[in-house]
Each structure stands twice: as structure tokens, then as C-alpha cells.
Design an enzyme around this catalytic site. Structure first.
Site, PDB file in Angstrom:
ATOM      1  N   PHE A   6       0.847  -1.192   0.000  1.00 29.71           N
ATOM      2  CA  PHE A   6       0.000   0.000   0.000  1.00 29.71           C
ATOM      3  C   PHE A   6       0.883   1.244   0.000  1.00 29.71           C
ATOM      4  CE2 PHE A   6      -2.425   3.284   2.439  1.00 29.71           C
ATOM      5  CZ  PHE A   6      -3.429   3.495   1.503  1.00 29.71           C
ATOM      6  N   GLY A   7       0.696   2.076  -1.014  1.00 22.90           N
ATOM      7  CA  GLY A   7       1.414   3.333  -1.109  1.00 22.90           C
ATOM      8  C   GLY A   7       0.502   4.488  -0.738  1.00 22.90           C
ATOM      9  N   TYR A   8       0.970   5.330   0.179  1.00 23.99           N
ATOM     10  CA  TYR A   8       0.175   6.490   0.599  1.00 23.99           C
ATOM     11  C   TYR A   8       0.981   7.784   0.502  1.00 23.99           C
ATOM     12  CZ  TYR A   8       2.632   5.661   5.025  1.00 23.99           C
ATOM     13  OH  TYR A   8       3.592   5.456   5.989  1.00 23.99           O
ATOM     14  N   GLY A   9       2.221   7.685   0.022  1.00 29.39           N
ATOM     15  CA  GLY A   9       3.084   8.842  -0.209  1.00 29.39           C
ATOM     16  C   GLY A   9       3.619   8.763  -1.625  1.00 29.39           C
ATOM     17  N   SER A  10       4.929   8.804  -1.764  1.00 29.74           N
ATOM     18  CA  SER A  10       5.534   8.814  -3.107  1.00 29.74           C
ATOM     19  C   SER A  10       5.280   7.529  -3.886  1.00 29.74           C
ATOM     20  CB  SER A  10       7.035   9.088  -3.016  1.00 29.74           C
ATOM     21  OG  SER A  10       7.694   8.053  -2.312  1.00 29.74           O
ATOM     22  N   GLU A  85      12.577   2.784   1.643  1.00 35.02           N
ATOM     23  CA  GLU A  85      11.748   3.078   2.813  1.00 35.02           C
ATOM     24  C   GLU A  85      12.496   2.820   4.126  1.00 35.02           C
ATOM     25  OE1 GLU A  85       8.804   4.480   2.224  1.00 35.02           O
ATOM     26  OE2 GLU A  85       8.978   4.170   0.078  1.00 35.02           O
TER      27      GLU A  85
END
Length: 180
Positions: A6-10, A85
């Protein structure tokens, strides 16, 4: 078993890995906040930038994108993500939803990189601050991946492209625009 990230930034606008499937959706009971320091991408050790992490918040949702890793590329993708990350000290495995009214997740156990507020485990955690203070820090910060403001503006744009207006991102982007 499939691996979903799950990506919630870049990761929303620049995943940087091969994937078989991509879905726009959200996780429940968290909100996106610019509380994580970035000393390796959007800032430096002398002047950290700010990037997003999650804050537990019952009743809130955080929109983003879930990516299903290609099985043949999974090992390389996960190794690359561990480097990218590395300032996020934890991984969470959460339910991912695509329908606001469903109680059944579209995908269970989506992996989420999380920067905890525990300063012993996460020395780069900056925590909450007044909006204008966060905006000033973002305006001034720049790192090897570029100006911190670009990260904020790319995130705002990516969220708006799939119909999500995140109040924290919007308010912070507007505060940064007033300063530049």
C-alpha cells in the site's frame, strides 16, 4: 501467496517496481500526516524534510494505491523497497478497501511501511507541529530526491487525480504556496 504493497506517499505516483495489478482504495482508522523526517530523500541530516507517515485515528481513512508485486520480481522489489523506505521502522499488515460502504476488505494483509512515533526505534520522527511551521520546513528542505515541496505537490496532484482531497495535504500545500 500474492504480495500487495500500500502506497500512501511517493509510492502513489512513483512506485519504482514492477507490478501485476494496481488498485485505488484506502485503509481504515489511519490518517496521513507529514510527521516523518526525511534525511535521505527530501532533506539532509542537517535539515530534514518532511514526508508522510500514518497516525492511528479511529473513524478516519487514508486513500492510496495498492500494488500487487509481480511474483518473478518480488524479491528485487522488496529489496529495493527496504532501501527506499529505510527510514520507516515498521511494517503493518492492514485491510485495504475500495468501497466506502463495504465492511469486507478488497485485499487483506496489504503491507504498509510505517514510521512510528517511537524516537528510540525511529530517530527521524519529527511529530506534529503547527501547520505554518511544517510548511516553512518543507519550503526550505531539499535532498538528493529534490525539493521537499515537490514531494508535497506530487502527492496532492496524485490524490486529486483519483478524486481524493486529503485535508491535511491540501491545507499544507496551500500553506506552502503562500510562502513561495
Amino acid at each position: 501467496m500474492a504480495t500487495w504493497i500500500f502506497g500512501y506517499g511517493s509510492l502513489i505516483w512513483r512506485p519504482g517496481f514492477a507490478f501485476d495489478d494496481k488498485r485505488v482504495g484506502f485503509i481504515r482508522d489511519y490518517r496521513r500526516v507529514f510527521f516523518q523526517g526525511s534525511t535521505d530523500h527530501r532533506g539532509t541530516p542537517a535539515f530534514p524534510g518532511r514526508t508522510v507517515t500514518l497516525e492511528p485515528c479511529p473513524g478516519e481513512i487514508c486513500w492510496g494505491v495498492a500494488y500487487k508485486l509481480k511474483e518473478e520480481d518480488k524479491k528485487i522489489a522488496l529489496e529495493d523497497l527496504e532501501v527506499r523506505e529505510k527510514q520507516y521502522d515498521m511494517k503493518l499488515y492492514l485491510d485495504f478497501f475500495t468501497d466506502l460502504y463495504s465492511l469486507t476488505p478488497a485485499i487483506s494483509d496489504v503491507m504498509v511501511y510505517y514510521a512510528s512515533p517511537n524516537k528510540e526505534l525511529n530517530p527521524n520522527y519529527l511529530g506534529p507541529a503547527p501547520l505554518e511551521e511544517i510548511a516553512r520546513q518543507i519550503v526550505k528542505a531539499e535532498g538528493p530526491s529534490g525539493p521537499n515541496r515537490d514531494y508535497l505537490f506530487h502527492l496532492e496532484d496524485a490524490l486529486l487525480k483519483f478524486g481524493c482531497e486529503d485535508p491535511h495535504v491540501r491545507d499544507l500545500a496551500n500553506a506552502v504556496r503562500r510562502l513561495i
